[in-house]
Design a protein around this motif. Sequence first.
Motif, PDB file in Angstrom:
ATOM      1  N   PRO A   1      19.234  33.675 -26.673  1.00 45.24           N
ATOM      2  CA  PRO A   1      18.315  34.549 -27.277  1.00 45.24           C
ATOM      3  C   PRO A   1      17.165  34.637 -26.507  1.00 45.24           C
ATOM      4  N   GLU A   2      16.445  33.438 -26.012  1.00 42.87           N
ATOM      5  CA  GLU A   2      15.290  33.376 -25.166  1.00 42.87           C
ATOM      6  C   GLU A   2      15.739  34.274 -23.722  1.00 42.87           C
TER       7      GLU A   2
ATOM      8  N   ASP B   1      12.614  45.110 -30.763  1.00 47.07           N
ATOM      9  CA  ASP B   1      11.963  44.382 -29.573  1.00 47.07           C
ATOM     10  C   ASP B   1      10.515  45.396 -29.494  1.00 47.07           C
TER      11      ASP B   1
ATOM     12  N   VAL C   1       0.702  38.496 -23.899  1.00 48.93           N
ATOM     13  CA  VAL C   1       0.400  38.966 -22.327  1.00 48.93           C
ATOM     14  C   VAL C   1      -0.506  40.181 -22.366  1.00 48.93           C
TER      15      VAL C   1
ATOM     16  N   ALA D   1      15.050  41.922 -22.164  1.00 51.21           N
ATOM     17  CA  ALA D   1      14.324  42.916 -22.773  1.00 51.21           C
ATOM     18  C   ALA D   1      12.986  43.077 -22.549  1.00 51.21           C
ATOM     19  N   PHE D   2      11.935  42.085 -22.332  1.00 56.28           N
ATOM     20  CA  PHE D   2      10.733  42.254 -22.181  1.00 56.28           C
ATOM     21  C   PHE D   2      10.444  42.640 -20.822  1.00 56.28           C
TER      22      PHE D   2
ATOM     23  N   PHE E   1       7.102  43.259 -29.841  1.00 56.67           N
ATOM     24  CA  PHE E   1       6.079  43.262 -28.558  1.00 56.67           C
ATOM     25  C   PHE E   1       4.925  43.702 -28.959  1.00 56.67           C
TER      26      PHE E   1
ATOM     27  N   ARG F   1      15.536  37.690 -24.608  1.00 58.80           N
ATOM     28  CA  ARG F   1      14.305  38.122 -24.802  1.00 58.80           C
ATOM     29  C   ARG F   1      13.645  38.482 -23.601  1.00 58.80           C
TER      30      ARG F   1
ATOM     31  N   PHE G   1      -4.149  36.479 -16.042  1.00 60.79           N
ATOM     32  CA  PHE G   1      -3.910  34.942 -16.063  1.00 60.79           C
ATOM     33  C   PHE G   1      -4.042  34.261 -17.442  1.00 60.79           C
TER      34      PHE G   1
ATOM     35  N   ASP H   1       9.215  30.855 -18.770  1.00 62.93           N
ATOM     36  CA  ASP H   1       9.041  31.188 -19.862  1.00 62.93           C
ATOM     37  C   ASP H   1       8.819  32.731 -20.040  1.00 62.93           C
ATOM     38  N   VAL H   2       8.945  33.357 -21.039  1.00 59.72           N
ATOM     39  CA  VAL H   2       8.415  34.908 -21.148  1.00 59.72           C
ATOM     40  C   VAL H   2       7.126  35.158 -20.807  1.00 59.72           C
ATOM     41  N   ILE H   3       6.400  34.323 -21.145  1.00 58.91           N
ATOM     42  CA  ILE H   3       4.964  34.432 -21.314  1.00 58.91           C
ATOM     43  C   ILE H   3       4.081  34.748 -19.813  1.00 58.91           C
TER      44      ILE H   3
ATOM     45  N   LEU I   1       9.553  34.628 -28.439  1.00 65.07           N
ATOM     46  CA  LEU I   1      10.685  34.648 -29.387  1.00 65.07           C
ATOM     47  C   LEU I   1       9.964  33.652 -30.593  1.00 65.07           C
TER      48      LEU I   1
ATOM     49  N   VAL J   1       0.769  31.676 -12.294  1.00 62.81           N
ATOM     50  CA  VAL J   1       0.494  31.748 -13.812  1.00 62.81           C
ATOM     51  C   VAL J   1       0.618  30.584 -14.640  1.00 62.81           C
TER      52      VAL J   1
ATOM     53  N   VAL K   1       5.756  36.309 -17.545  1.00 57.26           N
ATOM     54  CA  VAL K   1       6.149  37.650 -16.832  1.00 57.26           C
ATOM     55  C   VAL K   1       4.772  38.611 -16.838  1.00 57.26           C
ATOM     56  N   ARG K   2       4.839  39.595 -16.028  1.00 56.52           N
ATOM     57  CA  ARG K   2       3.699  40.517 -15.809  1.00 56.52           C
ATOM     58  C   ARG K   2       4.160  41.780 -15.518  1.00 56.52           C
ATOM     59  N   ALA K   3       3.517  42.853 -15.831  1.00 54.20           N
ATOM     60  CA  ALA K   3       3.846  44.240 -15.504  1.00 54.20           C
ATOM     61  C   ALA K   3       3.567  44.446 -14.011  1.00 54.20           C
TER      62      ALA K   3
END
Lengths: 330, 189
Positions: free
Chosen positions: A16-17, B29, B113, A23-24, B33, A20, B100, A185-187, B18, A151, A189-191
């Motif tokens: 699931p992670e 989602d 984020v 998906a993000f 988000f 996620r 950051f 970790d998802v956190i 999550l 990051v 990730v940046r655009a």
Amino acid sequence: MSYDLNIPFLSSTPTPELERTIAFLASLGYTTLALSQTHNASSLPSQVTNTIPLPPVLKTPSKTTILRRCTLILSDPAHNPRLTVLSQSYDMLALRPTTEKAYLSACLSMPEISIISLDLTQRFGFHFKPKPLMTAVNRGVRFEINYAQAVQGDGPARRNFISNAMAIIRGTKGRGIVISSEATDVIAVRAPADVLNLLGVWGLGRERGLEALGVNPRGVVVNEGLKRSGFRGVIDVVNGGERPVVEKKEGGKESAKTKTKRKVEETTVEGTPPISKRQAKRMKLEALKALKANASSQSQKEGSSSSQIKTQIQSKAMTLDSTSKLKPKG
Amino acid sequence: MVRIKNRYLLVNILYPKLESATSKTPIPDVVAFNQPTSSSLDQNVLLKAIRAQVLELFGDYGSGAVLDSLQIKYFSQATSTFILRVSRSHYQIAWAALSFMTKEPVKNGKNCVFRVVRVSGTIRKAEEEGIRRAKEIVIMARREMGEQSDSTLDNIFGKGGKNNAADATNDITMVDAVDSEDEELSDDD
């Protein structure tokens, strides 16, 4: 159209992670993602198995392409890391050299790899000189900058990362760089726009940055695809063509024989006329005979005629070589 | 005397982490988000956090450069959106600092984020973009909900949602090219 070619895949991360994260990334505008499995060259198992799941198993947004990549940590290039075997079971192959020796050999030789992905949080004992960097870039190898290392990292890691990233950008003048995340970790990730700004602060121009997010990784993906499906990197085999099914003749031996012959024909279809094994052998023998006769008669004859024969023999030998290369590998 | 020129950054706070499933029905989602920020987070706290981050990343020089101009012009907890004003010559510093940050700057803050979705020369453009995005998100969320349960919502809103989503992704990559033009215009007048 942005690419993120490094999403670490660990067997310990729950599905699931991972879903996620995908998906993000998709919602941020990344369209092609590569899940990456890391191997260490010094402790590579004899049988490398690719355990990365693909979309039917993994739930992903419909428009996202998922690739599978292998990152090999290499400290000694003399170790013989069996790159060809590795590259066959993955969609792309990246190398993470940890020493100067490994880094240089990755830059200057090693045709199998397409990405050099350094761990920029370390302090390297050597400089990133433009010469090896640019040789690698001209060979088609790309350098990867994984921004999540900065990051997620703490103070010293971040400092090292910035220093190394700046050195690489300076050495290559921004050419041949691929930006990916390597976010565990998802956190982290940046655009794409955020990443561009970050790299902009560290000295990568806007144009080069866009290239590093779109054009360069696309080149890597396409090249790696060609290596696997194409013929000698010149022709992409989209559909190899299907032969009509021939009904089996009685007698197992004969059918087996026809099968092997068929294979040879299939492989030689692309250019050179097919030569049977027997014929090849005969030609080889003839060539040898001629060579011997030539050697004995060389003392009597003038140089010009002998050289002519020599070239003839050489050309024959070359055709032999090409046929032997085209033989199917078992 | 020349006018002091600013940049207005429109920033979204996203929550990709999550969480352990508390509700029985799965949340789409898009909704997860873009969930609202915690009520304890207000403008002053946020501004302080950004300043601290700038100081950590860029030291005294960086924080001095943006000290005067850094200001939060608008903050909405419901849509997790804020507009940040920075001086034009140093907006990249503030933006990098935002990249950051990984946590809400409050006690037991959730991981998040900060995503800059638009850089603009005028506050009006930033505002318009914010409204447009909020509308888009509502449509997308409704569409996903509709896919999950019934197609009734789809009937009401039509199939237009798909195009919108595609547009949104286009915008992301093109953000800056568009902006630079339009701030040039705005600066002239």
